[in-house]
Design a protein around this motif. Sequence first.
Motif, short mmCIF file in Angstrom:
data_model
loop_
_atom_site.label_atom_id
_atom_site.label_comp_id
_atom_site.label_asym_id
_atom_site.label_seq_id
_atom_site.Cartn_x
_atom_site.Cartn_y
_atom_site.Cartn_z
N ASN A 81 0.80 -1.22 0.00
CA ASN A 81 0.00 0.00 0.00
C ASN A 81 0.83 1.27 0.00
N SER A 82 2.04 1.23 0.54
CA SER A 82 2.86 2.45 0.53
C SER A 82 3.44 2.74 -0.86
N ARG A 84 1.40 2.61 -3.54
CA ARG A 84 0.24 3.00 -4.34
C ARG A 84 0.12 4.51 -4.39
N GLN A 89 -6.24 5.15 -5.83
CA GLN A 89 -6.64 4.40 -4.65
C GLN A 89 -7.94 3.63 -4.84
N GLU A 91 -9.84 0.93 -6.00
CA GLU A 91 -9.61 -0.39 -6.61
C GLU A 91 -10.71 -0.79 -7.57
#
Length: 124
Positions: A81-82, A84, A89, A91
């Motif tokens: 996630n870091s 992305r 964001q 999805e």
Amino acid sequence: MIGESARRAGFWTVDKIKGSPIKERLLYFEQLYQNCEPNEKALERLLSHAIKTVPYYKSIDRPNVDYFPVVSKEDYKRDFNSFRSSLFQNEGKLLKVYTSGSTGNPFMAFQDSNKLICHRAGLI
């Protein structure tokens, strides 16, 4: 080669019915390559974008590749996630794509529909 000609005509007919997204992207790439900006400027723009939108790179203070760490697939998987971008964001609008895993474990990443069209255009 009637089969090849028919396949090609069918491909472009379907693309046209869909609004020509692949043909437009192909023309975009052709124009981009004809009017390429120097690689240094393009790289600086990309690194600036990463610093601004990707949490993993927020602590980097200048868009210079010398300041970016080398990242492994394991780093990416461990802290997915870091990596992305804040711009991607949702999805629900992204497609999951996987590598074959030929060099180890399969690798998952997200692509938006524009990236998928770019990929298809790049195959032509």
